[in-house]
Design a protein around this motif. Sequence first.
Motif, short mmCIF file in Angstrom:
data_model
loop_
_atom_site.label_atom_id
_atom_site.label_comp_id
_atom_site.label_asym_id
_atom_site.label_seq_id
_atom_site.Cartn_x
_atom_site.Cartn_y
_atom_site.Cartn_z
N SER A 130 0.83 -1.21 0.00
CA SER A 130 0.00 0.00 0.00
C SER A 130 0.86 1.25 0.00
O SER A 130 1.98 1.26 0.52
CB SER A 130 -0.93 0.02 1.22
N THR A 131 0.31 2.32 -0.59
CA THR A 131 0.98 3.61 -0.48
C THR A 131 0.76 4.15 0.92
O THR A 131 -0.23 3.84 1.57
CB THR A 131 0.43 4.60 -1.52
N ASP A 132 1.68 4.98 1.37
CA ASP A 132 1.66 5.44 2.75
C ASP A 132 0.89 6.76 2.85
O ASP A 132 1.26 7.75 2.22
CB ASP A 132 3.09 5.62 3.25
N ALA A 133 -0.17 6.76 3.65
CA ALA A 133 -1.00 7.97 3.78
C ALA A 133 -0.21 9.14 4.33
O ALA A 133 -0.33 10.27 3.84
CB ALA A 133 -2.20 7.67 4.69
N ALA A 134 0.62 8.89 5.35
CA ALA A 134 1.41 9.97 5.94
C ALA A 134 2.34 10.60 4.92
O ALA A 134 2.45 11.82 4.82
CB ALA A 134 2.22 9.43 7.12
N ALA A 135 3.00 9.75 4.11
CA ALA A 135 3.94 10.27 3.12
C ALA A 135 3.22 11.03 2.01
O ALA A 135 3.63 12.14 1.64
CB ALA A 135 4.75 9.11 2.53
N VAL A 136 2.13 10.46 1.49
CA VAL A 136 1.43 11.09 0.38
C VAL A 136 0.78 12.41 0.81
O VAL A 136 0.93 13.44 0.16
CB VAL A 136 0.36 10.14 -0.21
N PHE A 137 0.06 12.38 1.96
CA PHE A 137 -0.60 13.60 2.42
C PHE A 137 0.41 14.71 2.67
O PHE A 137 0.22 15.85 2.25
CB PHE A 137 -1.37 13.33 3.72
N LEU A 151 -6.59 14.26 -10.36
CA LEU A 151 -5.44 13.46 -9.95
C LEU A 151 -5.23 13.49 -8.44
O LEU A 151 -5.02 12.44 -7.81
CB LEU A 151 -4.17 13.95 -10.65
N ARG A 152 -5.25 14.68 -7.87
CA ARG A 152 -4.98 14.78 -6.44
C ARG A 152 -6.03 14.06 -5.59
O ARG A 152 -5.66 13.29 -4.69
CB ARG A 152 -4.86 16.25 -6.03
N PRO A 153 -7.34 14.26 -5.83
CA PRO A 153 -8.32 13.47 -5.05
C PRO A 153 -8.14 11.97 -5.22
O PRO A 153 -8.31 11.21 -4.26
CB PRO A 153 -9.67 13.93 -5.63
N THR A 154 -7.77 11.53 -6.42
CA THR A 154 -7.55 10.10 -6.65
C THR A 154 -6.40 9.58 -5.80
O THR A 154 -6.50 8.53 -5.16
CB THR A 154 -7.25 9.83 -8.14
N LEU A 155 -5.29 10.32 -5.79
CA LEU A 155 -4.11 9.90 -5.04
C LEU A 155 -4.37 9.90 -3.54
O LEU A 155 -3.95 8.98 -2.83
CB LEU A 155 -2.93 10.82 -5.37
N GLU A 156 -5.06 10.93 -3.05
CA GLU A 156 -5.32 11.00 -1.62
C GLU A 156 -6.35 9.96 -1.19
O GLU A 156 -6.24 9.39 -0.10
CB GLU A 156 -5.77 12.41 -1.24
N LEU A 157 -7.33 9.69 -2.04
CA LEU A 157 -8.31 8.65 -1.73
C LEU A 157 -7.63 7.29 -1.69
O LEU A 157 -7.88 6.48 -0.77
CB LEU A 157 -9.43 8.64 -2.77
N GLU A 158 -6.76 7.02 -2.65
CA GLU A 158 -6.05 5.74 -2.67
C GLU A 158 -5.19 5.57 -1.43
O GLU A 158 -5.24 4.54 -0.75
CB GLU A 158 -5.16 5.63 -3.92
N SER A 159 -4.38 6.59 -1.10
CA SER A 159 -3.46 6.46 0.02
C SER A 159 -4.20 6.36 1.36
O SER A 159 -3.72 5.69 2.29
CB SER A 159 -2.49 7.65 0.05
N VAL A 339 3.42 7.96 -7.85
CA VAL A 339 3.12 8.41 -6.49
C VAL A 339 2.72 7.19 -5.64
O VAL A 339 1.66 7.16 -5.03
CB VAL A 339 2.01 9.47 -6.48
N GLY A 340 3.60 6.21 -5.62
CA GLY A 340 3.36 5.01 -4.83
C GLY A 340 4.30 4.96 -3.66
O GLY A 340 5.00 3.97 -3.44
N LEU A 341 4.32 6.03 -2.89
CA LEU A 341 5.31 6.16 -1.81
C LEU A 341 5.08 5.13 -0.71
O LEU A 341 3.96 4.94 -0.25
CB LEU A 341 5.25 7.57 -1.21
N ARG A 342 6.15 4.51 -0.30
CA ARG A 342 6.14 3.63 0.87
C ARG A 342 6.84 4.39 1.99
O ARG A 342 7.91 4.94 1.78
CB ARG A 342 6.88 2.32 0.58
N GLY A 343 6.21 4.45 3.14
CA GLY A 343 6.78 5.22 4.24
C GLY A 343 6.72 4.45 5.55
O GLY A 343 7.22 3.34 5.66
#
Length: 497
Positions: A130-137, A151-159, A339-343
Amino acid sequence: MNITIENIILIGSVLLLISILAGKTSYRFGIPTLLLFLIIGMLAGSDGIGGIYFDNPRIAQFIGVVSLNFILFSGGLDTNWQSVKPVLREGIALSTVGVLLTAVGLGYFVYLITDFGLYESLLLGAIVSSTDAAAVFSILRGKNLALKKNLRPTLELESGSNDPMAYVLTIAFLTLVQFPEKNVLSVLPMFFMQMAIGGGAGFLFGKLSKIIINRIKLDFEGLYPVLTIALMFITFSATDFIGGNGFLAIYICSVYLGNQNLIHKKTIMRMFDGLAWLMQIVLFLTLGLLVFPTQIVPYMGIGLLISLFLIFVARPLAIFISLSPFKMKLRRRFYISWVGLRGAVPIVFATYPLLAGIEKANIIFNIVFFVSLTSVLIQGSTLSIVAKWLHVGLPESAKPLSPTDELLSEHPKAIMKEITIGESCPVTGEKIVNLNFPKKAIIAMIVRDGNYITPNGLTEIKANDKLVVLTDKPEILEKVHASLSLSNSEALDDIED
């Protein structure tokens, strides 16, 4: 140095201060702030210059779970339903099918290049799936990155929504490692039960939390964020107790609350924004202290290989497959895959094998830590550059304010209107919080029986009240009239300053 009761506050406050001051200048050099927090924790650890010995995965896991509660809840409060609704199907596909395909693809790759068993390989893949919510936000908002369309709502919803999926997969494959006689089909009931109960409980607790917040009259405004924190932990723990996914529950609960009219909503959101940053710092510092850098060195080669495969192969393939039913330009799919950040989240999940005592737990933890480190460094520091390359970015000046930004921003209210509430007005007897009042307007004062009242959300509207409404745009007045069920002819003339 051993952590004792006498020095823990001093050590913690000094590390916190250093992290905040260092983070202030980190973006000048293109270094993600969260990576800096992690490095500071490593430097303060037993292998670093600080010499602090910390080797307790159970405490680290507890801090991680508590921190994730705040981070996910804050992210959910900031999620606007109107922004998310157009990309809801894409977000769900990414946070479920995308996570599953990433876990399986990476797990099979690990199985081919290492001496891990199949279930051990899939466990490692699930932990970093999973992408990391803390890192993405933090990176999207810290960089103030403006992206085209949805794009931004998609990325934040995914994370924000894919951590529950990764957690369930981690527990499922950990169970298979511990009990090899079981098969994948045997853990499917647990998966569906956790997701179904978690989703349902999150929605129900969201509705219940709204009723509690709006109906309990507290004497001090500062108690409302405290009440919300209590409701957040009750949502997580109660859902977990009945067999659901607590992370999914608190995210859904917070998304619901973030899109409702709440008493002192600005105070609650600002408090959670600060607490989310505090928890991110504490989480990354703790995980930095937990790791022993000298133990990572032997696994850097295989860790780098796994990380590169994840970034350039497993994640892109999973994204393209999960988004294949939807219409989306190719460059946007590429950017989502980047934008698949792992944190911190994978590192927290990596403590579960440590506590379970499986054979290769230490190796998995060290590889996951290195993968997260390289992901935040490589991807987190290049989000703006890749956005420009793929032509998915916008100039900062052209960036539209999100509904949450609009709520928290302070606009000068240059237009004042006095509105008298007639005896037959439908809103008579209603509390202000239930009026669906426009966010860009405020009821600054109520004149009642010759007295001046400063209202709040619990104030009831009464017949013959004169409302003094302030706003910054004339068109908002129509929404004000609609929320009060008035026609324009029923209102008095505007008084402009």
